[in-house]
Design a protein around this motif. Structure first.
Motif, PDB file in Angstrom:
ATOM      1  N   GLY A 183      73.906 -19.239 -87.516  1.00 32.84           N
ATOM      2  CA  GLY A 183      73.153 -18.095 -88.004  1.00 32.84           C
ATOM      3  C   GLY A 183      73.260 -16.848 -87.165  1.00 32.84           C
ATOM      4  O   GLY A 183      72.606 -15.841 -87.475  1.00 32.84           O
ATOM      5  N   PHE A 184      74.073 -16.863 -86.116  1.00 34.05           N
ATOM      6  CA  PHE A 184      74.196 -15.697 -85.241  1.00 34.05           C
ATOM      7  C   PHE A 184      75.645 -15.237 -85.175  1.00 34.05           C
ATOM      8  O   PHE A 184      76.576 -16.049 -85.215  1.00 34.05           O
ATOM      9  N   ASP A 185      75.809 -13.909 -85.040  1.00 34.41           N
ATOM     10  CA  ASP A 185      77.144 -13.379 -84.804  1.00 34.41           C
ATOM     11  C   ASP A 185      77.613 -13.832 -83.431  1.00 34.41           C
ATOM     12  O   ASP A 185      76.847 -13.816 -82.457  1.00 34.41           O
ATOM     13  N   ARG A 186      78.879 -14.219 -83.356  1.00 36.16           N
ATOM     14  CA  ARG A 186      79.424 -14.718 -82.101  1.00 36.16           C
ATOM     15  C   ARG A 186      80.648 -13.887 -81.739  1.00 36.16           C
ATOM     16  O   ARG A 186      81.550 -13.698 -82.559  1.00 36.16           O
ATOM     17  N   ASP A 187      80.699 -13.416 -80.506  1.00 34.07           N
ATOM     18  CA  ASP A 187      81.828 -12.616 -80.039  1.00 34.07           C
ATOM     19  C   ASP A 187      81.958 -12.827 -78.534  1.00 34.07           C
ATOM     20  O   ASP A 187      81.325 -12.130 -77.738  1.00 34.07           O
ATOM     21  N   SER A 188      82.763 -13.803 -78.133  1.00 32.04           N
ATOM     22  CA  SER A 188      82.910 -14.152 -76.719  1.00 32.04           C
ATOM     23  C   SER A 188      84.243 -13.634 -76.194  1.00 32.04           C
ATOM     24  O   SER A 188      85.240 -13.608 -76.913  1.00 32.04           O
ATOM     25  N   ASP A 189      84.246 -13.240 -74.942  1.00 34.24           N
ATOM     26  CA  ASP A 189      85.473 -12.791 -74.275  1.00 34.24           C
ATOM     27  C   ASP A 189      85.340 -13.154 -72.799  1.00 34.24           C
ATOM     28  O   ASP A 189      84.643 -12.479 -72.041  1.00 34.24           O
ATOM     29  N   LEU A 190      85.984 -14.248 -72.376  1.00 30.45           N
ATOM     30  CA  LEU A 190      85.814 -14.773 -71.023  1.00 30.45           C
ATOM     31  C   LEU A 190      87.162 -14.898 -70.326  1.00 30.45           C
ATOM     32  O   LEU A 190      88.183 -15.158 -70.962  1.00 30.45           O
ATOM     33  N   GLU A 191      87.147 -14.722 -69.009  1.00 29.81           N
ATOM     34  CA  GLU A 191      88.336 -14.903 -68.196  1.00 29.81           C
ATOM     35  C   GLU A 191      87.975 -15.687 -66.947  1.00 29.81           C
ATOM     36  O   GLU A 191      86.836 -15.639 -66.475  1.00 29.81           O
ATOM     37  N   SER A 192      88.942 -16.431 -66.404  1.00 28.42           N
ATOM     38  CA  SER A 192      88.709 -17.141 -65.153  1.00 28.42           C
ATOM     39  C   SER A 192      90.016 -17.254 -64.388  1.00 28.42           C
ATOM     40  O   SER A 192      91.096 -17.329 -64.981  1.00 28.42           O
ATOM     41  N   THR A 193      89.901 -17.256 -63.066  1.00 31.03           N
ATOM     42  CA  THR A 193      91.040 -17.451 -62.174  1.00 31.03           C
ATOM     43  C   THR A 193      90.633 -18.468 -61.114  1.00 31.03           C
ATOM     44  O   THR A 193      89.624 -18.275 -60.424  1.00 31.03           O
ATOM     45  N   ASP A 194      91.388 -19.537 -60.997  1.00 29.61           N
ATOM     46  CA  ASP A 194      91.110 -20.591 -60.015  1.00 29.61           C
ATOM     47  C   ASP A 194      92.304 -20.739 -59.085  1.00 29.61           C
ATOM     48  O   ASP A 194      93.433 -20.884 -59.544  1.00 29.61           O
ATOM     49  N   SER A 195      92.020 -20.687 -57.778  1.00 34.47           N
ATOM     50  CA  SER A 195      93.034 -20.983 -56.777  1.00 34.47           C
ATOM     51  C   SER A 195      92.697 -22.332 -56.162  1.00 34.47           C
ATOM     52  O   SER A 195      91.604 -22.512 -55.618  1.00 34.47           O
ATOM     53  N   MET A 196      93.621 -23.288 -56.248  1.00 36.37           N
ATOM     54  CA  MET A 196      93.344 -24.669 -55.851  1.00 36.37           C
ATOM     55  C   MET A 196      94.443 -25.163 -54.914  1.00 36.37           C
ATOM     56  O   MET A 196      95.579 -24.690 -54.962  1.00 36.37           O
ATOM     57  N   SER A 197      94.066 -26.105 -54.069  1.00 35.62           N
ATOM     58  CA  SER A 197      95.042 -26.682 -53.146  1.00 35.62           C
ATOM     59  C   SER A 197      94.760 -28.164 -52.962  1.00 35.62           C
ATOM     60  O   SER A 197      93.620 -28.617 -53.065  1.00 35.62           O
ATOM     61  N   GLY A 198      95.812 -28.902 -52.685  1.00 39.33           N
ATOM     62  CA  GLY A 198      95.687 -30.328 -52.448  1.00 39.33           C
ATOM     63  C   GLY A 198      96.802 -30.794 -51.538  1.00 39.33           C
ATOM     64  O   GLY A 198      97.733 -30.045 -51.216  1.00 39.33           O
ATOM     65  N   GLY A 199      96.704 -32.028 -51.123  1.00 38.45           N
ATOM     66  CA  GLY A 199      97.737 -32.559 -50.244  1.00 38.45           C
ATOM     67  C   GLY A 199      97.473 -34.005 -49.890  1.00 38.45           C
ATOM     68  O   GLY A 199      96.473 -34.604 -50.310  1.00 38.45           O
ATOM     69  N   GLN A 200      98.368 -34.578 -49.091  1.00 43.06           N
ATOM     70  CA  GLN A 200      98.231 -35.976 -48.693  1.00 43.06           C
ATOM     71  C   GLN A 200      98.924 -36.202 -47.362  1.00 43.06           C
ATOM     72  O   GLN A 200      99.889 -35.503 -47.013  1.00 43.06           O
ATOM     73  N   LEU A 201      98.414 -37.188 -46.623  1.00 41.51           N
ATOM     74  CA  LEU A 201      99.014 -37.629 -45.369  1.00 41.51           C
ATOM     75  C   LEU A 201      98.933 -39.142 -45.331  1.00 41.51           C
ATOM     76  O   LEU A 201      97.856 -39.718 -45.549  1.00 41.51           O
ATOM     77  N   SER A 202     100.054 -39.808 -45.076  1.00 44.46           N
ATOM     78  CA  SER A 202     100.064 -41.270 -45.092  1.00 44.46           C
ATOM     79  C   SER A 202     100.915 -41.814 -43.959  1.00 44.46           C
ATOM     80  O   SER A 202     101.854 -41.153 -43.480  1.00 44.46           O
TER      81      SER A 202
END
Length: 323
Positions: A183-202
């Motif tokens: 029942g409601f007008d909908r108008d979405s405009d979203l942005e996102s930026t993710d900086s991620m890091s990972g690693g391993q030592l064995s």
């Protein structure tokens, strides 16, 4: 589905759950970069998904004397293209040797959606209760990821080996939608930026020619994103999840390699856990139950896994596992 828990559906507007997908990939391996090997992997996929259902799971006779008629439909088109390029050296052979791997990964995702909701309700004893609607919501999702990764492997002694790897990734995404929902007008405009890091030592140590102990610590991640379509505005976005993991174990063989076992003990700690959940937005409208991804605070996994494999003869092999 049946509203009376029987094996007979009462739905008068049967739905559909279908997908048509086309995908392909090509892989190129070249030794022209001696002493390294160049590997290039390109892939593309295109899928169309249709999902619709009789949201009231009944028919006019089922709900008589009430009018209770609801129908929902979601259409999704998704296209994904990816490219990976990496250089790999030869494996380490002697003490002091170090093998390496370096690469870049890029993926682009395009998604388009259309959500339709229809409903009608009437209580004959209350003419003012009459209501009906037909709502449509259009959505568009774009995401682009680029990652750089590398790994080193070496020998400290004849028995002791080590490995270390790192990966850094950036994800940019945007989501827009427009239309009418609940029942409601909908108008979405979203942005996102993710900086991620990972690693391993064995580390791994050969106790004997038949047995190897190993231990590893790693950090992983899952990118954030958006829930597409008819979810509440406050549930549209979710954050990345991060995981720290510790594990150790023993790999051992007997009988000249015919009998082999692998046992692992692990513990993982998760932050911003991505969980799949749902919510009924309007108890009187069955079209408003929605599924979405949300973030819990923290979580953990721990356990023990073990497997056994036995080659009884040239033609027979038996195996089993327990977790």
């Amino acid at each position: 589905w049946s509203i009376d828990n029987s094996w007979r559906s009462q739905a008068d507007r049967p739905g559909e759950d279908s997908q048509r997908a086309t995908a392909g990939s090509v892989r190129l391996v070249s030794d022209a970069w001696t002493p390294a090997t160049l590997t290039v992997i390109a892939a593309h996929g295109d899928s169309n998904n249709d999902y619709s259902f009789d949201a009231d799971w009944g028919n006019p006779e089922t709900w008589a004397p009430f009018t209770f008629d609801y129908f929902g439909r979601s259409d999704r088109d998704r296209r994904t293209s990816s490219l990976e390029v990496r250089l790999t050296s030869a494996p380490p052979q002697d003490v002091g040797d170090v093998a390496w791997l370096a690469g870049i990964y890029r993926v682009r995702l395009h998604g388009d959606g259309r959500d339709l909701g229809q409903g009608a309700f009437l209580d004959p004893s209350d003419p003012l209760s009459a209501s009906s609607y037909e709502e449509v919501l259009f959505s568009r999702y774009r995401a682009s990821n680029v990652a750089f990764f590398g790994q080193l492997d070496g020998r400290l002694t004849e028995r002791l080996r080590w490995s270390a790897g790192l990966r850094g990734e950036q994800r940019e995404a945007d989501y827009v939608d427009s239309g009418i929902w609940q029942g409601f007008d909908r108008d979405s405009d979203l942005e996102s930026t993710d900086s991620m890091s990972g690693g391993q030592l064995s580390l791994s140590f050969d106790v004997s020619p038949e047995a190897t102990w190993y231990a590893a610590v790693s950090r992983g991640y899952k990118a954030g994103g958006f829930n597409l379509g008819n979810v509440p505005p406050q549930r549209l976005a979710y954050e990345p999840e991060y995981l720290w993991s510790l594990e150790g174990g023993l790999k051992r063989s007997w009988l000249g390699g015919r009998l082999y076992s692998d046992t692992t003990l692990f513990y993982s700690y998760r932050r911003n856990v991505q969980v799949r959940t749902g919510e009924q937005l309007d108890p009187s409208d069955p079209n408003t139950y929605v599924f979405f991804t949300d973030n819990a605070s923290t979580g953990y996994n721990y356990g023990l896994e073990s497997s056994l494999r036995w080659r009884a003869s040239q033609r027979w092999e038996f195996g089993g596992s327990l977790g």
